[in-house]
Write a protein that holds these residues in place. Structure first.
Motif, PDB file in Angstrom:
ATOM      1  N   ASN A  18     -36.796  49.628 161.445  1.00  0.00           N
ATOM      2  CA  ASN A  18     -35.805  50.470 161.896  1.00  0.00           C
ATOM      3  C   ASN A  18     -36.113  51.733 161.120  1.00  0.00           C
ATOM      4  O   ASN A  18     -36.312  51.831 160.024  1.00  0.00           O
ATOM      5  CB  ASN A  18     -34.480  50.037 161.656  1.00  0.00           C
ATOM      6  CG  ASN A  18     -33.940  49.075 162.743  1.00  0.00           C
ATOM      7  OD1 ASN A  18     -34.692  49.018 163.781  1.00  0.00           O
ATOM      8  ND2 ASN A  18     -33.021  48.430 162.484  1.00  0.00           N
ATOM      9  N   PRO A  19     -35.981  52.920 161.600  1.00  0.00           N
ATOM     10  CA  PRO A  19     -35.890  53.922 161.005  1.00  0.00           C
ATOM     11  C   PRO A  19     -35.120  54.288 159.866  1.00  0.00           C
ATOM     12  O   PRO A  19     -34.014  53.840 160.036  1.00  0.00           O
ATOM     13  CB  PRO A  19     -36.083  55.329 161.912  1.00  0.00           C
ATOM     14  CG  PRO A  19     -35.332  54.780 162.778  1.00  0.00           C
ATOM     15  CD  PRO A  19     -35.827  53.241 163.160  1.00  0.00           C
ATOM     16  N   GLU A  20     -35.222  54.966 158.868  1.00  0.00           N
ATOM     17  CA  GLU A  20     -34.293  55.351 157.867  1.00  0.00           C
ATOM     18  C   GLU A  20     -33.134  56.230 158.305  1.00  0.00           C
ATOM     19  O   GLU A  20     -31.941  56.122 158.016  1.00  0.00           O
ATOM     20  CB  GLU A  20     -34.887  55.935 156.603  1.00  0.00           C
ATOM     21  CG  GLU A  20     -35.946  54.905 155.734  1.00  0.00           C
ATOM     22  CD  GLU A  20     -36.090  55.470 154.468  1.00  0.00           C
ATOM     23  OE1 GLU A  20     -35.846  56.591 154.107  1.00  0.00           O
ATOM     24  OE2 GLU A  20     -36.978  54.665 153.684  1.00  0.00           O
ATOM     25  N   GLU A  21     -33.348  57.133 159.244  1.00  0.00           N
ATOM     26  CA  GLU A  21     -32.489  58.031 159.794  1.00  0.00           C
ATOM     27  C   GLU A  21     -32.920  58.416 161.200  1.00  0.00           C
ATOM     28  O   GLU A  21     -34.204  58.459 161.590  1.00  0.00           O
ATOM     29  CB  GLU A  21     -32.430  59.323 158.803  1.00  0.00           C
ATOM     30  CG  GLU A  21     -33.409  60.242 158.631  1.00  0.00           C
ATOM     31  CD  GLU A  21     -33.344  61.505 157.599  1.00  0.00           C
ATOM     32  OE1 GLU A  21     -32.236  61.229 157.190  1.00  0.00           O
ATOM     33  OE2 GLU A  21     -34.116  62.282 157.779  1.00  0.00           O
ATOM     34  N   PHE A  54     -37.219  60.537 165.234  1.00  0.00           N
ATOM     35  CA  PHE A  54     -37.060  59.632 163.926  1.00  0.00           C
ATOM     36  C   PHE A  54     -38.623  59.314 163.375  1.00  0.00           C
ATOM     37  O   PHE A  54     -39.584  59.446 164.268  1.00  0.00           O
ATOM     38  CB  PHE A  54     -36.523  58.333 164.123  1.00  0.00           C
ATOM     39  CG  PHE A  54     -36.725  57.490 165.362  1.00  0.00           C
ATOM     40  CD1 PHE A  54     -37.714  56.526 165.357  1.00  0.00           C
ATOM     41  CD2 PHE A  54     -36.309  57.748 166.697  1.00  0.00           C
ATOM     42  CE1 PHE A  54     -38.023  55.526 166.447  1.00  0.00           C
ATOM     43  CE2 PHE A  54     -36.609  57.019 167.824  1.00  0.00           C
ATOM     44  CZ  PHE A  54     -37.682  55.937 167.507  1.00  0.00           C
ATOM     45  N   SER A  55     -38.735  58.724 162.510  1.00  0.00           N
ATOM     46  CA  SER A  55     -39.956  58.232 162.025  1.00  0.00           C
ATOM     47  C   SER A  55     -40.006  56.927 161.507  1.00  0.00           C
ATOM     48  O   SER A  55     -38.832  56.443 160.856  1.00  0.00           O
ATOM     49  CB  SER A  55     -40.372  59.380 160.686  1.00  0.00           C
ATOM     50  OG  SER A  55     -40.498  60.453 161.199  1.00  0.00           O
ATOM     51  N   SER A  56     -41.121  56.023 161.559  1.00  0.00           N
ATOM     52  CA  SER A  56     -40.968  54.732 160.891  1.00  0.00           C
ATOM     53  C   SER A  56     -42.435  54.354 161.252  1.00  0.00           C
ATOM     54  O   SER A  56     -43.285  55.086 161.005  1.00  0.00           O
ATOM     55  CB  SER A  56     -40.344  53.496 161.882  1.00  0.00           C
ATOM     56  OG  SER A  56     -40.080  52.410 161.479  1.00  0.00           O
ATOM     57  N   TYR A  66     -38.165  43.867 155.722  1.00  0.00           N
ATOM     58  CA  TYR A  66     -37.743  45.290 156.547  1.00  0.00           C
ATOM     59  C   TYR A  66     -38.213  45.134 158.251  1.00  0.00           C
ATOM     60  O   TYR A  66     -37.782  45.961 159.046  1.00  0.00           O
ATOM     61  CB  TYR A  66     -38.816  46.476 156.158  1.00  0.00           C
ATOM     62  CG  TYR A  66     -40.080  46.290 155.870  1.00  0.00           C
ATOM     63  CD1 TYR A  66     -40.875  46.065 156.961  1.00  0.00           C
ATOM     64  CD2 TYR A  66     -40.675  46.228 154.520  1.00  0.00           C
ATOM     65  CE1 TYR A  66     -42.388  45.871 156.425  1.00  0.00           C
ATOM     66  CE2 TYR A  66     -41.955  45.821 154.162  1.00  0.00           C
ATOM     67  CZ  TYR A  66     -42.972  45.545 155.401  1.00  0.00           C
ATOM     68  OH  TYR A  66     -43.867  45.498 155.045  1.00  0.00           O
ATOM     69  N   THR A  68     -37.491  43.735 161.635  1.00  0.00           N
ATOM     70  CA  THR A  68     -36.284  43.216 162.393  1.00  0.00           C
ATOM     71  C   THR A  68     -36.387  41.985 163.313  1.00  0.00           C
ATOM     72  O   THR A  68     -35.707  41.305 163.775  1.00  0.00           O
ATOM     73  CB  THR A  68     -35.632  44.203 163.494  1.00  0.00           C
ATOM     74  OG1 THR A  68     -36.679  44.809 164.287  1.00  0.00           O
ATOM     75  CG2 THR A  68     -35.345  45.542 162.332  1.00  0.00           C
ATOM     76  N   ASN A 123     -48.128  54.687 160.552  1.00  0.00           N
ATOM     77  CA  ASN A 123     -46.962  55.231 160.601  1.00  0.00           C
ATOM     78  C   ASN A 123     -46.799  56.118 161.774  1.00  0.00           C
ATOM     79  O   ASN A 123     -47.858  56.782 162.153  1.00  0.00           O
ATOM     80  CB  ASN A 123     -46.963  56.261 159.102  1.00  0.00           C
ATOM     81  CG  ASN A 123     -46.923  55.419 157.782  1.00  0.00           C
ATOM     82  OD1 ASN A 123     -45.920  55.118 157.354  1.00  0.00           O
ATOM     83  ND2 ASN A 123     -48.114  55.121 157.473  1.00  0.00           N
TER      84      ASN A 123
END
Length: 213
Positions: A18-21, A54-56, A66, A68, A123
């Motif tokens: 999951n992305p941080e934001e 978003f970024s992940s 980290y 899921t 990334n």
């Protein structure tokens, strides 16, 4: 919380990390018009298409800290899946569970980055745009199912014929001189109106309507 994209066939792609934001950009649409001597004026035109970004990253190996889920995709295959979404013309459904985000989208951009020290990991930065089906309102007419279109009268591109009504004392040569500027054009007028005049070109009668061109 899960982040996923689902295509029209029900095939689901879940992001393993999951992305941080997540950034959701909303804007109001405006139509800007410049009025002479008064400057620019903005007229609201409704809400613009939302942009979600978003970024992940796609990890090479599963890490419960980290990831899921355990059966994570190969980073290269995951990147190819996003590229396929980018090239597709069909909308996807983007869902973030435990939130109100459940919208049809298209993939607007996808950027991948390989970093030293993170062997095998990929990334990425992803940008989505909400998708709306274009709808054309139709108004049924009496006995017709076709859409109502405001039709303007077509401009008549045909050249209108020039005519002349014979007066007492007229002759074809006189009419040709007055109307066409050349008395020798009388024979042309006669050929155009032979059915009206008859066999004798000098037998024109007042009230007859002659075509001149």
């Amino acid at each position: 919380m899960e982040f996923s994209l689902t295509d029209g066939k029900g095939k689901k792609f879940q992001f393993p990390v999951n992305p941080e934001e997540v950034t959701i950009s909303r804007q109001k649409g405006f139509d800007t018009t410049t009025i002479l001597s008064y400057g620019e004026f903005d007229f609201p035109q409704g809400e613009k298409v939302k942009e979600i970004s978003f970024s992940s990253f796609f990890p090479k190996e599963y890490n419960p800290a980290y990831c899921t889920y355990e059966d994570i995709p190969d980073p290269q295959e995951a990147m190819n899946t996003l590229n396929g979404f980018l090239l597709s013309k069909n909308p996807l459904r983007f869902i973030i569970t435990e939130t109100a985000v459940n919208v049809p989208v298209i993939v607007a951009s996808h950027n991948s980055t390989f970093r030293g020290g993170e062997y095998g990991d990929v990334n990425f930065d992803l940008s989505l745009r909400t998708w709306r089906e274009m709808k054309i309102s139709k108004k049924a007419g009496s006995g017709s199912k076709s859409a109502t279109v405001n039709k303007k009268p077509r401009t008549d591109m045909k050249e209108k014929k020039k005519t002349y009504t014979v007066k007492s004392g007229d002759s074809l040569s006189k009419i040709a001189k007055l109307e066409l500027g050349d008395s020798s054009q009388w024979s042309r007028i006669y050929q155009l109106n032979k059915k009206v005049i008859g066999q004798n070109p000098n037998a024109i009668k007042p009230g007859q309507k002659l075509v001149l061109s």
